[in-house]
Design a protein around this motif. Structure first.
Motif, PDB file in Angstrom:
ATOM      1  N   HIS A  62      39.935  38.860  30.036  1.00  0.00           N
ATOM      2  CA  HIS A  62      39.372  39.771  31.184  1.00  0.00           C
ATOM      3  C   HIS A  62      40.298  39.728  31.608  1.00  0.00           C
ATOM      4  O   HIS A  62      40.361  40.725  33.152  1.00  0.00           O
ATOM      5  CB  HIS A  62      38.517  38.430  32.102  1.00  0.00           C
ATOM      6  CG  HIS A  62      36.643  38.861  31.442  1.00  0.00           C
ATOM      7  ND1 HIS A  62      35.822  37.394  31.523  1.00  0.00           N
ATOM      8  CD2 HIS A  62      36.342  39.452  30.341  1.00  0.00           C
ATOM      9  CE1 HIS A  62      35.212  38.483  31.219  1.00  0.00           C
ATOM     10  NE2 HIS A  62      35.357  39.666  30.256  1.00  0.00           N
ATOM     11  N   GLY A  65      42.864  42.573  30.881  1.00  0.00           N
ATOM     12  CA  GLY A  65      41.547  43.319  30.559  1.00  0.00           C
ATOM     13  C   GLY A  65      41.357  44.009  29.315  1.00  0.00           C
ATOM     14  O   GLY A  65      40.536  45.223  29.183  1.00  0.00           O
ATOM     15  N   TRP A  66      41.607  43.333  28.020  1.00  0.00           N
ATOM     16  CA  TRP A  66      41.336  44.132  26.801  1.00  0.00           C
ATOM     17  C   TRP A  66      41.457  42.706  25.651  1.00  0.00           C
ATOM     18  O   TRP A  66      41.726  41.901  26.274  1.00  0.00           O
ATOM     19  CB  TRP A  66      42.933  44.832  26.544  1.00  0.00           C
ATOM     20  CG  TRP A  66      44.276  44.329  26.193  1.00  0.00           C
ATOM     21  CD1 TRP A  66      44.950  44.364  27.058  1.00  0.00           C
ATOM     22  CD2 TRP A  66      45.128  43.832  25.115  1.00  0.00           C
ATOM     23  NE1 TRP A  66      46.404  43.447  26.583  1.00  0.00           N
ATOM     24  CE2 TRP A  66      45.729  43.509  25.681  1.00  0.00           C
ATOM     25  CE3 TRP A  66      44.040  43.151  23.973  1.00  0.00           C
ATOM     26  CZ2 TRP A  66      47.164  42.700  25.345  1.00  0.00           C
ATOM     27  CZ3 TRP A  66      45.052  42.141  23.133  1.00  0.00           C
ATOM     28  CH2 TRP A  66      46.121  42.191  23.170  1.00  0.00           C
ATOM     29  N   THR A  75      39.237  47.575  25.623  1.00  0.00           N
ATOM     30  CA  THR A  75      38.808  47.417  27.351  1.00  0.00           C
ATOM     31  C   THR A  75      37.989  46.326  27.653  1.00  0.00           C
ATOM     32  O   THR A  75      37.090  46.785  26.613  1.00  0.00           O
ATOM     33  CB  THR A  75      38.994  48.714  27.792  1.00  0.00           C
ATOM     34  OG1 THR A  75      39.970  49.165  27.431  1.00  0.00           O
ATOM     35  CG2 THR A  75      38.839  48.192  29.548  1.00  0.00           C
ATOM     36  N   GLU A  77      36.203  44.966  30.779  1.00  0.00           N
ATOM     37  CA  GLU A  77      36.633  44.208  32.440  1.00  0.00           C
ATOM     38  C   GLU A  77      35.987  42.975  32.733  1.00  0.00           C
ATOM     39  O   GLU A  77      34.243  42.031  32.147  1.00  0.00           O
ATOM     40  CB  GLU A  77      35.614  45.637  32.694  1.00  0.00           C
ATOM     41  CG  GLU A  77      36.482  46.272  32.402  1.00  0.00           C
ATOM     42  CD  GLU A  77      35.584  47.842  32.828  1.00  0.00           C
ATOM     43  OE1 GLU A  77      34.207  47.716  34.237  1.00  0.00           O
ATOM     44  OE2 GLU A  77      35.576  48.774  33.075  1.00  0.00           O
ATOM     45  N   PRO A  78      35.517  42.135  33.527  1.00  0.00           N
ATOM     46  CA  PRO A  78      35.097  41.037  34.522  1.00  0.00           C
ATOM     47  C   PRO A  78      34.022  40.969  34.356  1.00  0.00           C
ATOM     48  O   PRO A  78      33.082  42.348  34.831  1.00  0.00           O
ATOM     49  CB  PRO A  78      35.668  40.864  36.035  1.00  0.00           C
ATOM     50  CG  PRO A  78      37.155  41.408  35.634  1.00  0.00           C
ATOM     51  CD  PRO A  78      36.989  42.804  34.870  1.00  0.00           C
ATOM     52  N   SER A 111      30.497  45.789  25.158  1.00  0.00           N
ATOM     53  CA  SER A 111      32.307  46.626  25.404  1.00  0.00           C
ATOM     54  C   SER A 111      31.923  48.014  24.764  1.00  0.00           C
ATOM     55  O   SER A 111      32.636  48.154  25.061  1.00  0.00           O
ATOM     56  CB  SER A 111      33.492  45.339  25.470  1.00  0.00           C
ATOM     57  OG  SER A 111      33.509  44.958  24.123  1.00  0.00           O
ATOM     58  N   ASP A 137      27.399  47.399  33.935  1.00  0.00           N
ATOM     59  CA  ASP A 137      29.104  46.556  33.232  1.00  0.00           C
ATOM     60  C   ASP A 137      29.121  46.774  32.502  1.00  0.00           C
ATOM     61  O   ASP A 137      30.190  47.049  31.898  1.00  0.00           O
ATOM     62  CB  ASP A 137      29.504  45.525  34.393  1.00  0.00           C
ATOM     63  CG  ASP A 137      28.732  44.764  35.945  1.00  0.00           C
ATOM     64  OD1 ASP A 137      28.834  45.806  35.954  1.00  0.00           O
ATOM     65  OD2 ASP A 137      28.765  43.879  36.078  1.00  0.00           O
ATOM     66  N   ARG A 140      29.720  50.536  31.689  1.00  0.00           N
ATOM     67  CA  ARG A 140      30.516  50.724  31.892  1.00  0.00           C
ATOM     68  C   ARG A 140      31.218  51.136  31.179  1.00  0.00           C
ATOM     69  O   ARG A 140      32.091  51.369  30.769  1.00  0.00           O
ATOM     70  CB  ARG A 140      30.810  50.934  33.553  1.00  0.00           C
ATOM     71  CG  ARG A 140      31.481  51.141  34.560  1.00  0.00           C
ATOM     72  CD  ARG A 140      32.307  50.987  35.301  1.00  0.00           C
ATOM     73  NE  ARG A 140      32.374  49.428  35.621  1.00  0.00           N
ATOM     74  CZ  ARG A 140      31.514  48.622  36.005  1.00  0.00           C
ATOM     75  NH1 ARG A 140      30.301  49.389  36.473  1.00  0.00           N
ATOM     76  NH2 ARG A 140      31.463  47.141  36.155  1.00  0.00           N
ATOM     77  N   CYS A 141      31.898  50.005  30.588  1.00  0.00           N
ATOM     78  CA  CYS A 141      33.161  49.425  30.145  1.00  0.00           C
ATOM     79  C   CYS A 141      32.845  49.947  28.522  1.00  0.00           C
ATOM     80  O   CYS A 141      33.977  50.869  28.050  1.00  0.00           O
ATOM     81  CB  CYS A 141      32.484  47.691  29.558  1.00  0.00           C
ATOM     82  SG  CYS A 141      34.499  47.608  29.619  1.00  0.00           S
ATOM     83  N   ARG A 144      34.197  53.894  27.986  1.00  0.00           N
ATOM     84  CA  ARG A 144      35.780  53.526  27.636  1.00  0.00           C
ATOM     85  C   ARG A 144      35.989  53.524  26.888  1.00  0.00           C
ATOM     86  O   ARG A 144      37.281  53.520  26.534  1.00  0.00           O
ATOM     87  CB  ARG A 144      36.085  52.790  29.138  1.00  0.00           C
ATOM     88  CG  ARG A 144      36.190  52.653  30.714  1.00  0.00           C
ATOM     89  CD  ARG A 144      36.703  51.329  30.765  1.00  0.00           C
ATOM     90  NE  ARG A 144      37.793  51.508  31.163  1.00  0.00           N
ATOM     91  CZ  ARG A 144      39.028  50.862  31.540  1.00  0.00           C
ATOM     92  NH1 ARG A 144      38.095  50.090  32.633  1.00  0.00           N
ATOM     93  NH2 ARG A 144      40.404  51.007  31.659  1.00  0.00           N
TER      94      ARG A 144
END
Length: 270
Positions: A62, A65-66, A75, A77-78, A111, A137, A140-141, A144
């Protein structure tokens, strides 16, 4: 114990200083983590902030970021579940068992690491990948991380998947939570505080979500299709029973190096 400096005048903390801060905070791999933080920080202020976040218990992934997973930079994310290295064994088993897979589903995708790694590992062109998670969340992650054009859907297990996938899935990877509710409090703080509870808590015996997946998996798998999920060594017998009870052929695979236990269920070709 902490270190601080004035970004406008002080030099950036040295490797020994960062290692010392991380070691004092209890980071077992302080040297390796310090090198990663030093290489990732774009400024003195950012480095200090990153080191302090890690020292306060945030997962390294976290902070950076990866996460590295199956040779990919994923990637993270928190608030999103961090892909574990042991899960690479699941990816390897899936790719080896069904190198001809044309349709792949990454259920409880987090993720999107498993789905992205499977697509990268499978030799066939034009693999269809669908990923799904209940956490916004995570969805969304994952968007990416997966290849362009992949559908990442928000919903509870199978509910968000297109109905047209029924009976067509060659690989169904389900990274379900399997920690018993009473043991969640025993997890390291970086997991139980900073990762979503829904990605950790598997119910009273840790197998509640797994049973829901196995109950429907056979309807979604193609003939010869496989379901794969992780569990613990002590849960493996009950997990195998759940898979077999759903009409799938069940087996277990283990990897001592990664301390991984993967249960595989296959829909009979007939």
């Amino acid at each position: 114990m902490s270190f601080s400096f004035d970004p406008s005048s002080s030099p950036s903390p040295s490797l020994p200083a960062v290692v010392g801060r991380l070691r004092a905070a209890g980071c077992v791999f302080a040297e390796d983590e310090a090198e990663l933080l030093l290489s990732a920080a774009r400024s003195r202020a950012e480095l200090v902030a990153m080191v302090e976040r890690r020292a306060c218990g945030h997962p390294l992934e976290h902070v950076l970021g990866w996460a590295e997973f199956c040779g990919l930079r994923i990637t993270v994310e928190p608030g999103v579940f961090v892909p574990r290295r042991r899960t690479e064994f699941l990816v390897r088993r899936a790719a080896a068992a069904r190198p001809d897979a044309g349709v792949v589903v990454d259920l409880c995708c987090g993720s999107g690491a498993v789905g992205a790694a499977l697509v990268a590992s499978l030799p066939g062109p034009g693999v269809e990948l669908y990923a799904s998670d209940i956490e916004p969340d995570a969805v969304r992650c994952a968007r990416r991380n997966v290849p362009e054009g992949v559908r990442v859907l928000e919903g509870d297990l199978f509910e968000s998947l297109p109905g047209g996938l029924r009976g067509r899935v060659d690989i169904l990877a389900a990274n379900v939570p399997y920690v018993p509710t009473g043991e969640v409090g025993l997890l390291p703080a970086e997991a139980r505080v900073h990762e979503p509870l829904v990605a950790l808590d598997g119910g009273t015996d840790g197998l509640d979500v797994l049973r829901r997946v196995t109950a429907e998996a056979g309807d979604w798998l193609a003939p010869g299709g496989i379901l794969l999920f992780e569990t613990s060594e002590r849960q493996a017998a009950d997990a195998l029973a759940a898979v077999a009870g759903s009409g799938l052929l069940a087996r277990v695979a283990t990897c001592d190096e990664l301390y991984a236990t993967v249960v595989v269920g296959t829909r009979p070709a007939g």
